[in-house]
Design a protein around this motif. Structure first.
Motif, mmCIF file in Angstrom:
data_model
loop_
_atom_site.group_PDB
_atom_site.id
_atom_site.type_symbol
_atom_site.label_atom_id
_atom_site.label_comp_id
_atom_site.label_asym_id
_atom_site.label_seq_id
_atom_site.Cartn_x
_atom_site.Cartn_y
_atom_site.Cartn_z
ATOM 1 N N ILE A 166 0.835 -1.002 -0.091
ATOM 2 C CA ILE A 166 0.165 -0.330 0.151
ATOM 3 C C ILE A 166 0.849 1.196 0.174
ATOM 4 O O ILE A 166 1.528 1.143 1.025
ATOM 5 C CB ILE A 166 -0.556 -0.323 1.548
ATOM 6 C CG1 ILE A 166 -1.740 -0.980 1.298
ATOM 7 C CG2 ILE A 166 -1.514 0.744 1.268
ATOM 8 C CD1 ILE A 166 -2.807 -1.614 2.079
ATOM 9 N N LEU A 167 0.458 2.122 -0.638
ATOM 10 C CA LEU A 167 1.499 3.759 -0.806
ATOM 11 C C LEU A 167 1.105 4.393 0.416
ATOM 12 O O LEU A 167 0.123 4.458 0.738
ATOM 13 C CB LEU A 167 0.844 4.004 -2.283
ATOM 14 C CG LEU A 167 1.603 5.627 -2.895
ATOM 15 C CD1 LEU A 167 3.310 5.358 -2.331
ATOM 16 C CD2 LEU A 167 0.658 6.811 -3.663
ATOM 17 N N PRO A 168 2.227 4.338 0.886
ATOM 18 C CA PRO A 168 2.136 5.191 1.857
ATOM 19 C C PRO A 168 1.443 6.664 2.299
ATOM 20 O O PRO A 168 1.567 6.771 1.281
ATOM 21 C CB PRO A 168 2.719 4.987 2.828
ATOM 22 C CG PRO A 168 3.834 4.698 2.235
ATOM 23 C CD PRO A 168 3.557 4.237 0.765
ATOM 24 N N THR A 169 1.022 7.442 3.326
ATOM 25 C CA THR A 169 0.940 8.935 3.089
ATOM 26 C C THR A 169 2.117 9.128 2.963
ATOM 27 O O THR A 169 3.770 8.348 3.500
ATOM 28 C CB THR A 169 0.095 9.428 4.530
ATOM 29 O OG1 THR A 169 1.336 9.009 6.040
ATOM 30 C CG2 THR A 169 -0.677 9.036 4.381
ATOM 31 N N LEU A 170 2.424 10.605 2.327
ATOM 32 C CA LEU A 170 3.548 11.487 2.224
ATOM 33 C C LEU A 170 3.269 12.838 2.563
ATOM 34 O O LEU A 170 2.798 12.989 2.064
ATOM 35 C CB LEU A 170 3.786 11.017 0.268
ATOM 36 C CG LEU A 170 3.784 9.782 -0.621
ATOM 37 C CD1 LEU A 170 4.294 10.005 -1.621
ATOM 38 C CD2 LEU A 170 5.002 9.262 0.483
ATOM 39 N N ASN A 171 4.333 13.171 2.679
ATOM 40 C CA ASN A 171 4.752 14.775 3.483
ATOM 41 C C ASN A 171 4.918 15.479 1.791
ATOM 42 O O ASN A 171 5.582 15.467 1.702
ATOM 43 C CB ASN A 171 5.370 14.739 4.044
ATOM 44 C CG ASN A 171 5.189 15.816 5.027
ATOM 45 O OD1 ASN A 171 4.440 17.096 4.028
ATOM 46 N ND2 ASN A 171 5.724 16.529 6.317
ATOM 47 N N ILE A 172 3.918 15.690 0.990
ATOM 48 C CA ILE A 172 4.047 16.558 -0.025
ATOM 49 C C ILE A 172 4.214 17.610 0.165
ATOM 50 O O ILE A 172 4.899 17.894 -0.485
ATOM 51 C CB ILE A 172 3.018 16.580 -0.996
ATOM 52 C CG1 ILE A 172 2.173 14.975 -0.620
ATOM 53 C CG2 ILE A 172 2.633 16.948 -2.197
ATOM 54 C CD1 ILE A 172 2.503 14.581 -2.050
ATOM 55 N N THR A 173 4.044 18.352 1.369
ATOM 56 C CA THR A 173 4.936 19.971 1.601
ATOM 57 C C THR A 173 6.276 19.953 1.636
ATOM 58 O O THR A 173 6.804 20.783 1.518
ATOM 59 C CB THR A 173 3.602 20.564 2.137
ATOM 60 O OG1 THR A 173 3.625 20.057 4.081
ATOM 61 C CG2 THR A 173 2.551 20.330 2.092
ATOM 62 N N GLU A 174 6.610 19.015 1.847
ATOM 63 C CA GLU A 174 8.532 18.585 2.815
ATOM 64 C C GLU A 174 9.106 18.649 0.923
ATOM 65 O O GLU A 174 9.790 18.315 0.344
ATOM 66 C CB GLU A 174 8.554 17.923 3.493
ATOM 67 C CG GLU A 174 8.788 18.062 4.688
ATOM 68 C CD GLU A 174 8.910 16.317 4.994
ATOM 69 O OE1 GLU A 174 9.456 15.753 5.062
ATOM 70 O OE2 GLU A 174 8.718 17.367 6.912
ATOM 71 N N MET A 175 8.266 17.818 0.477
ATOM 72 C CA MET A 175 9.018 17.475 -1.842
ATOM 73 C C MET A 175 8.552 18.744 -1.938
ATOM 74 O O MET A 175 9.480 18.495 -3.395
ATOM 75 C CB MET A 175 7.958 16.520 -2.137
ATOM 76 C CG MET A 175 7.903 14.873 -0.979
ATOM 77 S SD MET A 175 7.448 13.800 -1.242
ATOM 78 C CE MET A 175 7.448 13.279 -3.196
#
Length: 140
Positions: free
Chosen positions: A122-131
């Motif tokens: 399962i694709l885990p949650t990602l902190n997009i704002t850090e990316m």
């Protein structure tokens, strides 16, 4: 600019692959390679958000998925982004579109691996704002 008017117009599964020979169930460790991309269609006031995910063992991908979401931006907000030769998209808005695309990718991954041994990935949650650390600037 508090709220930006937009709608999800299209979802594309650009790539999906299971490489069974690159996966060993005897190993517990794997890594996830995540790539984000963006593009614009200035003629149609649209932004394309792209997510590519690779699950890897020993640096060999065994599960690859790439999804793009096309978003139509309301003309009043597109005018805020549009300059003479460039389009500037605020980083917070880009992160929001990327989060929608990641969530969409997660659902497509589940659906395509359903009833296979790969459904446990399962694709885990990602902190997009850090990316996404700065506004996107695109040439027309």
């Amino acid at each position: 600019m508090d709220k930006i008017g937009f709608k999800l117009n299209k979802i594309n599964t650009q790539q999906f692959a299971i490489i069974d020979d690159s996966y060993s169930s005897e190993k517990d460790d794997f890594t996830i390679e995540t790539n984000l991309g963006f593009g614009i269609d200035s003629k149609n006031a649209a932004i394309i958000s792209l997510v590519k995910i690779e699950f890897e063992q020993d640096q060999n991908p065994f599960l690859i998925i790439e999804v793009s979401c096309e978003f139509d931006i309301s003309s009043e907000f597109w005018k805020e982004f549009d300059n003479k030769d460039k389009v500037r998209i605020p980083k917070g808005f880009m992160a929001h579109l990327a989060m929608i695309t990641v969530g969409t990718t997660r659902g497509i991954l589940h659906s395509k691996t359903e009833n296979t041994k790969f459904n446990e990935f399962i694709l885990p949650t990602l902190n997009i704002t850090e990316m996404i650390t700065e506004d996107g600037v695109f040439k027309k």
